[in-house]
Every structure is written in structure tokens, then in C-alpha cells.
Design a protein around this motif. Sequence first.
Motif, PDB file in Angstrom:
ATOM      1  N   VAL A  68       0.851  -1.203   0.000  1.00 58.27           N
ATOM      2  CA  VAL A  68       0.000   0.000   0.000  1.00 58.27           C
ATOM      3  C   VAL A  68       0.878   1.241   0.000  1.00 58.27           C
ATOM      4  O   VAL A  68       0.652   2.181  -0.766  1.00 58.27           O
ATOM      5  CB  VAL A  68      -0.940   0.000   1.220  1.00 58.27           C
ATOM      6  N   GLY A  69       1.890   1.234   0.864  1.00 57.10           N
ATOM      7  CA  GLY A  69       2.803   2.369   0.913  1.00 57.10           C
ATOM      8  C   GLY A  69       3.579   2.543  -0.384  1.00 57.10           C
ATOM      9  O   GLY A  69       3.779   3.673  -0.846  1.00 57.10           O
ATOM     10  N   VAL A  70       3.990   1.428  -0.981  1.00 56.35           N
ATOM     11  CA  VAL A  70       4.795   1.488  -2.211  1.00 56.35           C
ATOM     12  C   VAL A  70       4.013   2.132  -3.348  1.00 56.35           C
ATOM     13  O   VAL A  70       4.530   2.972  -4.087  1.00 56.35           O
ATOM     14  CB  VAL A  70       5.273   0.078  -2.606  1.00 56.35           C
ATOM     15  N   ILE A  71       2.764   1.757  -3.512  1.00 59.80           N
ATOM     16  CA  ILE A  71       2.004   2.223  -4.682  1.00 59.80           C
ATOM     17  C   ILE A  71       1.179   3.474  -4.403  1.00 59.80           C
ATOM     18  O   ILE A  71       0.548   4.002  -5.320  1.00 59.80           O
ATOM     19  CB  ILE A  71       1.065   1.113  -5.211  1.00 59.80           C
ATOM     20  N   PHE A  72       1.212   3.974  -3.176  1.00 62.87           N
ATOM     21  CA  PHE A  72       0.271   5.022  -2.786  1.00 62.87           C
ATOM     22  C   PHE A  72       0.371   6.252  -3.675  1.00 62.87           C
ATOM     23  O   PHE A  72      -0.645   6.819  -4.089  1.00 62.87           O
ATOM     24  CB  PHE A  72       0.497   5.423  -1.324  1.00 62.87           C
ATOM     25  N   PHE A  73       1.575   6.693  -3.972  1.00 60.11           N
ATOM     26  CA  PHE A  73       1.741   7.899  -4.776  1.00 60.11           C
ATOM     27  C   PHE A  73       2.238   7.590  -6.196  1.00 60.11           C
ATOM     28  O   PHE A  73       2.840   8.455  -6.845  1.00 60.11           O
ATOM     29  CB  PHE A  73       2.702   8.866  -4.078  1.00 60.11           C
ATOM     30  N   LEU A  74       1.992   6.381  -6.665  1.00 60.38           N
ATOM     31  CA  LEU A  74       2.341   6.028  -8.044  1.00 60.38           C
ATOM     32  C   LEU A  74       1.108   6.230  -8.921  1.00 60.38           C
ATOM     33  O   LEU A  74       0.080   5.576  -8.721  1.00 60.38           O
ATOM     34  CB  LEU A  74       2.822   4.576  -8.122  1.00 60.38           C
ATOM     35  N   TYR A  75       1.220   7.112  -9.892  1.00 57.53           N
ATOM     36  CA  TYR A  75       0.065   7.477 -10.700  1.00 57.53           C
ATOM     37  C   TYR A  75       0.053   6.792 -12.062  1.00 57.53           C
ATOM     38  O   TYR A  75      -0.990   6.706 -12.703  1.00 57.53           O
ATOM     39  CB  TYR A  75       0.027   9.004 -10.899  1.00 57.53           C
ATOM     40  N   ARG A  76       1.190   6.317 -12.509  1.00 55.91           N
ATOM     41  CA  ARG A  76       1.259   5.703 -13.836  1.00 55.91           C
ATOM     42  C   ARG A  76       1.366   4.181 -13.710  1.00 55.91           C
ATOM     43  O   ARG A  76       2.070   3.664 -12.841  1.00 55.91           O
ATOM     44  CB  ARG A  76       2.453   6.250 -14.618  1.00 55.91           C
ATOM     45  N   SER A  77       0.683   3.488 -14.616  1.00 53.86           N
ATOM     46  CA  SER A  77       0.663   2.024 -14.566  1.00 53.86           C
ATOM     47  C   SER A  77       2.058   1.430 -14.692  1.00 53.86           C
ATOM     48  O   SER A  77       2.386   0.449 -14.020  1.00 53.86           O
ATOM     49  CB  SER A  77      -0.236   1.474 -15.691  1.00 53.86           C
ATOM     50  N   LYS A  78       2.901   2.048 -15.520  1.00 59.87           N
ATOM     51  CA  LYS A  78       4.243   1.495 -15.707  1.00 59.87           C
ATOM     52  C   LYS A  78       5.088   1.631 -14.445  1.00 59.87           C
ATOM     53  O   LYS A  78       5.957   0.795 -14.180  1.00 59.87           O
ATOM     54  CB  LYS A  78       4.947   2.150 -16.899  1.00 59.87           C
ATOM     55  N   VAL A  84       6.334  -3.008  -8.302  1.00 57.59           N
ATOM     56  CA  VAL A  84       5.838  -4.328  -7.900  1.00 57.59           C
ATOM     57  C   VAL A  84       6.778  -5.410  -8.408  1.00 57.59           C
ATOM     58  O   VAL A  84       7.010  -6.422  -7.727  1.00 57.59           O
ATOM     59  CB  VAL A  84       4.401  -4.544  -8.413  1.00 57.59           C
ATOM     60  N   THR A  85       7.351  -5.200  -9.595  1.00 61.06           N
ATOM     61  CA  THR A  85       8.315  -6.160 -10.133  1.00 61.06           C
ATOM     62  C   THR A  85       9.569  -6.212  -9.271  1.00 61.06           C
ATOM     63  O   THR A  85      10.099  -7.303  -8.997  1.00 61.06           O
ATOM     64  CB  THR A  85       8.706  -5.792 -11.584  1.00 61.06           C
ATOM     65  N   MET A  86      10.048  -5.068  -8.806  1.00 56.81           N
ATOM     66  CA  MET A  86      11.219  -5.041  -7.922  1.00 56.81           C
ATOM     67  C   MET A  86      10.928  -5.814  -6.641  1.00 56.81           C
ATOM     68  O   MET A  86      11.750  -6.597  -6.157  1.00 56.81           O
ATOM     69  CB  MET A  86      11.594  -3.597  -7.589  1.00 56.81           C
ATOM     70  N   PHE A  87       9.746  -5.602  -6.091  1.00 60.34           N
ATOM     71  CA  PHE A  87       9.354  -6.318  -4.875  1.00 60.34           C
ATOM     72  C   PHE A  87       9.264  -7.817  -5.145  1.00 60.34           C
ATOM     73  O   PHE A  87       9.718  -8.639  -4.338  1.00 60.34           O
ATOM     74  CB  PHE A  87       8.013  -5.782  -4.383  1.00 60.34           C
ATOM     75  N   THR A  88       8.699  -8.175  -6.288  1.00 60.80           N
ATOM     76  CA  THR A  88       8.534  -9.586  -6.651  1.00 60.80           C
ATOM     77  C   THR A  88       9.879 -10.271  -6.829  1.00 60.80           C
ATOM     78  O   THR A  88      10.081 -11.402  -6.364  1.00 60.80           O
ATOM     79  CB  THR A  88       7.705  -9.706  -7.946  1.00 60.80           C
TER      80      THR A  88
END
Length: 232
Positions: A68-78, A84-88
Motif C-alpha cells: 500500500v505504501g509502495v504504490i500510494f503515490f504512483l500514478y502511472r501504470s508502468k 511491484v516487479t522489484m518487490f517480486t
Amino acid sequence: MPNNNLLKFSLYIALSLLALVSIESIAHGVDDSTRAFLEQNHGVQFIPFLYIGAKHMITGYDHLLFLVGVIFFLYRSKDVLLYVTMFTIGHSTTLLFGVLSDIQVNAYLIDAIIGLSVVYKGFDNLGGFKRSFNWQPDTKLAVLIFGLFHGFGLATKLQEFHLPEDGLLTNLVAFNIGVELGQFAALAFILIVINAWRHSPSFQRFSTFTNTALMSAGVMLIGYQLAGYFVS
């Protein structure tokens, strides 16, 4: 809500949420049916391990809080896909390596670091590093590094059951795929909620509250796991 009450309200919400979770779940354990299956498992069980992986991620709120924290301020799909790929990559590497190489790490300490990752991301989203230290960590590298610890957290749970060598690699791959499917499903829901709120005038207050609550939950997770480490 007045600013001086925001922290108190965030702490109250975090306490209430954690109070609803069983002690076993906080310890990142597994339910009785999953435990029984893992203890009796023999040979390749692709679909069951796929299901267990997805279930573990969806109910693994410590992983989800970090995401949730990682994607909270990410506005673009890429950008979402990149982080998420880095986390994976991080958690997949240490999950497979940890189990296959039988790398023994203390589950309490690993889970405390996972709690720290939640604190870090909430603090970062609130601009804490720039305001307090006039410095900004490499966010991509941080997600990758914390992903490695999250993977060890997953590995420690599987290692408790001393899975047989027969079919182990295939079962681990299935478990990891399940984790990714569960992660995708959870992120889809989270993104819908966050994107809907971005169009509201209250988003700034919502973002401050959410990331403060993330930090509060992370601190509590750290405290719980460290208490378990010293007691055990």
C-alpha cells in the motif's frame, strides 16, 4: 479533523485493526487446515501450493501494508508495474533460495524487519526523509532490499514444516506463483480505492492519515516481534 488529533486517531485505528487479528496471524502463522496439509504433504502438489501461496499473500497484511505504501503515490501504470516487479524479484529470490538452501533465519527478527519496511514506506510517503535529513533514499533499491526480507519471511513459515525433498522445487514454484496471484488481486482492489479517492478534495487528508496509520501499524509489528524474540 484537526491536525493535532490526526496522530491519535491513526494510532487508535491501527490498534483496533490489529486487535481484530489473532495472535497466530500476527506471528505470520498459518491456519489449522493449511498446517495439517503441509505436515502431511508428499510429492508434487501444484494446485494446493498455488492456493496456499495466494491465500497467504491475501491474508498476509504485513506484506500488503508495505505494498500500500509502495504504490500510494504512483500514478502511472508502468511505475506500479516497475515497483511491484522489484518487490517480486526480491521476495521470490529469497523465498526459493531460503527454502532450497535451508537458510535458517530467526522468524521474529525477519518479521520485525518487515514491520520496519512498513514504517519506512509510511515515513517516506510523508516526506520524512527530505524534511528530517534533507536526503531521499533510492526508492526502487529500497523496495528491492525490503522485498528480499519479505521473501525470507515467507521462507521461514514453510521451513517450519520440513517439507520433503520430493517435488519441493515444483511446490515452491507453485507457492510463489500463488503469492503473485494473491498480490495481483489485492493490489487491484487497493488501486481502485486509492484511485477513486484521488479525485476527492479530501485526498491530502486521506493520504496523511493513511501513511501515519501505516507507520503506527509498523511500529506495533516491530514491537510485537521483538517482544516475541526476547521472550522466546
